[in-house]
Design a protein around this motif. Structure first.
Motif, PDB file in Angstrom:
ATOM      1  N   LEU A   1       0.827  -1.200   0.000  1.00  0.00           N
ATOM      2  CA  LEU A   1       0.000   0.000   0.000  1.00  0.00           C
ATOM      3  C   LEU A   1       0.867   1.257   0.000  1.00  0.00           C
ATOM      4  N   SER A   2       1.956   1.230   0.767  1.00  0.00           N
ATOM      5  CA  SER A   2       2.834   2.402   0.795  1.00  0.00           C
ATOM      6  C   SER A   2       3.544   2.590  -0.555  1.00  0.00           C
ATOM      7  N   ASP A   3       3.874   1.493  -1.246  1.00  0.00           N
ATOM      8  CA  ASP A   3       4.461   1.582  -2.591  1.00  0.00           C
ATOM      9  C   ASP A   3       3.476   2.230  -3.565  1.00  0.00           C
ATOM     10  N   LYS A   4       2.219   1.811  -3.472  1.00  0.00           N
ATOM     11  CA  LYS A   4       1.185   2.361  -4.351  1.00  0.00           C
ATOM     12  C   LYS A   4       0.978   3.849  -4.084  1.00  0.00           C
ATOM     13  N   LYS A   5       0.974   4.231  -2.811  1.00  0.00           N
ATOM     14  CA  LYS A   5       0.817   5.650  -2.457  1.00  0.00           C
ATOM     15  C   LYS A   5       1.983   6.467  -3.017  1.00  0.00           C
ATOM     16  N   ALA A   6       3.175   5.913  -2.952  1.00  0.00           N
ATOM     17  CA  ALA A   6       4.355   6.602  -3.483  1.00  0.00           C
ATOM     18  C   ALA A   6       4.246   6.773  -5.004  1.00  0.00           C
ATOM     19  N   ILE A   7       3.734   5.752  -5.675  1.00  0.00           N
ATOM     20  CA  ILE A   7       3.571   5.829  -7.123  1.00  0.00           C
ATOM     21  C   ILE A   7       2.524   6.886  -7.482  1.00  0.00           C
ATOM     22  N   VAL A   8       1.413   6.903  -6.755  1.00  0.00           N
ATOM     23  CA  VAL A   8       0.369   7.902  -7.008  1.00  0.00           C
ATOM     24  C   VAL A   8       0.931   9.303  -6.766  1.00  0.00           C
ATOM     25  N   GLU A   9       1.740   9.463  -5.737  1.00  0.00           N
ATOM     26  CA  GLU A   9       2.357  10.769  -5.456  1.00  0.00           C
ATOM     27  C   GLU A   9       3.316  11.166  -6.589  1.00  0.00           C
ATOM     28  N   GLU A  10       4.074  10.215  -7.101  1.00  0.00           N
ATOM     29  CA  GLU A  10       4.975  10.477  -8.237  1.00  0.00           C
ATOM     30  C   GLU A  10       4.185  10.935  -9.455  1.00  0.00           C
ATOM     31  N   ILE A  11       3.095  10.244  -9.745  1.00  0.00           N
ATOM     32  CA  ILE A  11       2.252  10.605 -10.884  1.00  0.00           C
ATOM     33  C   ILE A  11       1.640  11.985 -10.670  1.00  0.00           C
ATOM     34  N   THR A  12       1.199  12.257  -9.458  1.00  0.00           N
ATOM     35  CA  THR A  12       0.609  13.559  -9.135  1.00  0.00           C
ATOM     36  C   THR A  12       1.606  14.670  -9.416  1.00  0.00           C
ATOM     37  N   GLU A  13       2.850  14.474  -9.032  1.00  0.00           N
ATOM     38  CA  GLU A  13       3.888  15.480  -9.285  1.00  0.00           C
ATOM     39  C   GLU A  13       4.156  15.625 -10.782  1.00  0.00           C
ATOM     40  N   GLU A  14       4.142  14.517 -11.507  1.00  0.00           N
ATOM     41  CA  GLU A  14       4.321  14.562 -12.970  1.00  0.00           C
ATOM     42  C   GLU A  14       3.204  15.389 -13.612  1.00  0.00           C
ATOM     43  N   LEU A  15       1.973  15.124 -13.184  1.00  0.00           N
ATOM     44  CA  LEU A  15       0.830  15.843 -13.746  1.00  0.00           C
ATOM     45  C   LEU A  15       0.884  17.333 -13.408  1.00  0.00           C
ATOM     46  N   LYS A  16       1.235  17.644 -12.171  1.00  0.00           N
ATOM     47  CA  LYS A  16       1.315  19.050 -11.757  1.00  0.00           C
ATOM     48  C   LYS A  16       2.411  19.795 -12.512  1.00  0.00           C
ATOM     49  N   GLY A  17       3.480  19.115 -12.844  1.00  0.00           N
ATOM     50  CA  GLY A  17       4.599  19.739 -13.550  1.00  0.00           C
ATOM     51  C   GLY A  17       4.459  19.745 -15.063  1.00  0.00           C
ATOM     52  N   SER A  18       3.325  19.274 -15.567  1.00  0.00           N
ATOM     53  CA  SER A  18       3.121  19.168 -17.010  1.00  0.00           C
ATOM     54  C   SER A  18       2.019  20.103 -17.471  1.00  0.00           C
ATOM     55  N   ASP A  19       2.148  20.551 -18.717  1.00  0.00           N
ATOM     56  CA  ASP A  19       1.113  21.366 -19.340  1.00  0.00           C
ATOM     57  C   ASP A  19       0.174  20.511 -20.183  1.00  0.00           C
ATOM     58  N   GLY A  20       0.552  19.273 -20.380  1.00  0.00           N
ATOM     59  CA  GLY A  20      -0.274  18.398 -21.196  1.00  0.00           C
ATOM     60  C   GLY A  20       0.042  16.937 -20.963  1.00  0.00           C
ATOM     61  N   LEU A  21      -0.895  16.095 -21.361  1.00  0.00           N
ATOM     62  CA  LEU A  21      -0.746  14.654 -21.201  1.00  0.00           C
ATOM     63  C   LEU A  21      -1.319  13.958 -22.432  1.00  0.00           C
ATOM     64  N   TYR A  22      -0.531  13.084 -23.015  1.00  0.00           N
ATOM     65  CA  TYR A  22      -0.970  12.255 -24.135  1.00  0.00           C
ATOM     66  C   TYR A  22      -1.118  10.825 -23.621  1.00  0.00           C
ATOM     67  N   ILE A  23      -2.124  10.114 -24.131  1.00  0.00           N
ATOM     68  CA  ILE A  23      -2.314   8.709 -23.771  1.00  0.00           C
ATOM     69  C   ILE A  23      -2.193   7.877 -25.035  1.00  0.00           C
ATOM     70  N   THR A  24      -1.369   6.842 -24.968  1.00  0.00           N
ATOM     71  CA  THR A  24      -1.215   5.913 -26.096  1.00  0.00           C
ATOM     72  C   THR A  24      -1.445   4.488 -25.613  1.00  0.00           C
ATOM     73  N   ASN A  25      -1.904   3.647 -26.507  1.00  0.00           N
ATOM     74  CA  ASN A  25      -2.049   2.226 -26.224  1.00  0.00           C
ATOM     75  C   ASN A  25      -0.844   1.533 -26.843  1.00  0.00           C
TER      76      ASN A  25
END
Length: 174
Positions: free
Chosen positions: A4-28
């Protein structure tokens, strides 16, 4: 298996990535090999784009924490890679467009740029976008154009106000 703590750390990492970005692309990236992914990341790096793979549930939690990503939720299925972009909005689209042309993968699903949603059929539109610095340069150029017209008018008519008004009026009639 992540704790659970690993997952929380990953979500926090993603949150910081999103906050530091002006855009997000999604690819399959379904059907891509590890080598293909490495090649695609190399192409993205040329445009200063960070391309990462996260579990859809993790990135959705980060998106929900920040807010404003609702339009992307329907695309958070299958095997997704996420391109985080700053300022150079067209860089990921150009890289993707060329890579897809050469390899017929990955599939572009959607993008959110400065709060604007772009769907799967709008990759060409994204590739044609100007960067923030180019747009600002265009605006500054437009703002400075009237000033340069006044300056040239003053110089052309012996630097008198009456002459300048006459020259500006003549330019307005054209």
């Amino acid at each position: 298996m992540p704790t659970l703590s690993d997952k929380k750390a990953i979500v926090e990492e993603i949150t910081e990535e999103l906050k530091g970005s002006d855009g997000l692309y999604i690819t399959n990236y379904k059907g891509m090999s590890v080598g293909d992914m490495a090649d695609l990341r190399t192409e993205f790096r040329k445009g200063n784009v960070r391309y990462k793979v996260y579990k859809n549930t993790m990135i959705k939690r980060a998106m929900e924490a920040i807010g404003g990503y609702d339009e992307l939720y329907p695309f958070l299925n299958e095997q997704n890679g996420f391109a985080f972009v700053e300022e150079e909005f067209a860089a990921p689209a150009k890289a993707l467009k060329q890579y897809i042309k050469d390899h017929n993968k990955p599939e572009f699903k959607a993008a959110l740029i400065d709060g604007d949603f772009y769907g799967e059929k709008q990759l060409d539109t994204l590739a044609a976008m100007k960067s923030k610095s180019e747009v600002i340069g265009d605006i500054v150029g437009l703002l400075l154009a009237p000033v340069s017209n006044v300056v040239s008018a003053l110089q052309a008519q012996g630097e008198t106000v009456a002459g300048a008004v006459k020259t500006i009026a003549e330019k307005g009639e054209e």
